[in-house]
Scaffold this active site. Structure first.
Site, PDB file in Angstrom:
ATOM      1  N   HIS A   1       0.485  -1.218   0.281  1.00 19.22           N
ATOM      2  CA  HIS A   1      -0.114  -0.072  -0.441  1.00 19.22           C
ATOM      3  C   HIS A   1       0.843   1.275  -0.303  1.00 19.22           C
ATOM      4  O   HIS A   1       0.479   2.389  -0.922  1.00 19.22           O
ATOM      5  CB  HIS A   1      -0.975  -0.332   1.347  1.00 19.22           C
ATOM      6  CG  HIS A   1      -2.039   1.459   1.560  1.00 19.22           C
ATOM      7  ND1 HIS A   1      -3.466   1.089   1.288  1.00 19.22           N
ATOM      8  CD2 HIS A   1      -1.168   2.522   1.841  1.00 19.22           C
ATOM      9  CE1 HIS A   1      -3.761   2.150   1.618  1.00 19.22           C
ATOM     10  NE2 HIS A   1      -2.702   2.997   2.086  1.00 19.22           N
ATOM     11  N   GLU A   2       1.998   1.106   1.053  1.00 20.71           N
ATOM     12  CA  GLU A   2       2.579   2.316   0.573  1.00 20.71           C
ATOM     13  C   GLU A   2       3.909   2.684   0.253  1.00 20.71           C
ATOM     14  O   GLU A   2       4.002   3.094  -0.770  1.00 20.71           O
ATOM     15  CB  GLU A   2       3.981   2.178   1.939  1.00 20.71           C
ATOM     16  CG  GLU A   2       2.704   2.592   3.713  1.00 20.71           C
ATOM     17  CD  GLU A   2       1.985   4.023   3.306  1.00 20.71           C
ATOM     18  OE1 GLU A   2       2.606   5.311   2.924  1.00 20.71           O
ATOM     19  OE2 GLU A   2       1.049   4.161   4.269  1.00 20.71           O
TER      20      GLU A   2
ATOM     21  N   HIS B   1       2.321   4.046  -3.450  1.00 22.92           N
ATOM     22  CA  HIS B   1       2.107   5.916  -3.506  1.00 22.92           C
ATOM     23  C   HIS B   1       3.419   6.425  -3.874  1.00 22.92           C
ATOM     24  O   HIS B   1       2.941   8.156  -4.116  1.00 22.92           O
ATOM     25  CB  HIS B   1       1.574   6.289  -1.620  1.00 22.92           C
ATOM     26  CG  HIS B   1       0.588   6.269  -0.916  1.00 22.92           C
ATOM     27  ND1 HIS B   1      -0.710   6.585  -1.774  1.00 22.92           N
ATOM     28  CD2 HIS B   1       0.277   5.989   0.254  1.00 22.92           C
ATOM     29  CE1 HIS B   1      -1.581   6.198  -0.991  1.00 22.92           C
ATOM     30  NE2 HIS B   1      -1.334   4.725   0.206  1.00 22.92           N
TER      31      HIS B   1
END
Length: 216
Positions: free
Chosen positions: A24-25, A28
């Protein structure tokens, strides 16, 4: 004493949750990099090495407490990937800001769908110890990616849903929406704690339960 099945479930939980929150990170930072912001790359945060992403509280403590307390779901977070959002917006406009904000959630939902498809394929195969282990891992992957994705879509700062909504409002000049987000930003974490720690969580996580039921 833990049984062999318990150990397998714990390991599947740890691995699937780590893949969900770390990926998820990374997403980004990866999408920000595509819009010319190398902040995450320069900091070594586009690496799949879990050590550089681990947040002691969000990656270890919170999931452990939820698991030990018998919570109906687990979630957590990794160390936030640094992004220079001004560079992103300069290169791609507010749409780029929205893309960066929703990159992690998109990753989680795609991973959940992929895990669901693979799980359905396994059900048509002959059962073995290996397929059983993989099935447990895929089941947890569906659950944790959906929970994480839905949670991050809540429109409360500092969650991704709030950031996406802010950039969308700025794109269409919905200043009242921006003003509201600015006002609740200082108490955003307090609002999240209240929701999670009270029956309100049943309502806010309802979409997650609905999606999990569909995918499983």
């Amino acid at each position: 004493m833990l049984s062999e099945l318990d150990i397998i479930k714990i390991l599947a939980t740890i691995v699937s949750l780590m893949i969900a929150i770390i990926g998820h990170e990374i997403m980004h930072g990866y999408v920000a990099y595509k819009y010319g912001d190398s902040t995450a790359k320069d900091a070594g945060r586009l690496s799949i090495n879990p050590i550089v992403h681990v947040d002691p509280i969000g990656t270890i403590l919170v999931p452990a407490v939820l698991y030990i307390s018998g919570a109906p779901f687990l979630f957590g977070w990794a160390k936030p990937v640094p992004v220079n959002i001004q560079t992103v917006i300069y290169n791609g406009g507010y749409k780029a800001g929205i893309a960066v904000a929703l990159a992690g959630v998109t990753y989680n939902f795609i991973l959940a769908i992929a895990a669901s498809i693979l799980l359905g394929f396994l059900e048509t195969q002959q059962h073995s110890l290996g397929s059983a282990l993989l099935a447990i891992f895929l089941m947890y992957s569906v659950i944790y990616n959906i929970v994480l994705g839905v949670f991050n879509l809540w429109p409360f700062p500092p969650l991704d849903g709030s950031n996406a909504l802010r950039f969308l409002a700025m794109q269409f000049r919905w200043q009242p929406v921006v003003n509201v987000l600015n006002k609740i930003e200082p108490v955003g974490m307090i609002l999240l704690i209240i929701i999670i720690a009270t029956p309100l969580s049943q309502w806010f996580f309802m979409p997650a339960r609905w999606l999990i039921n569909i995918l499983l």
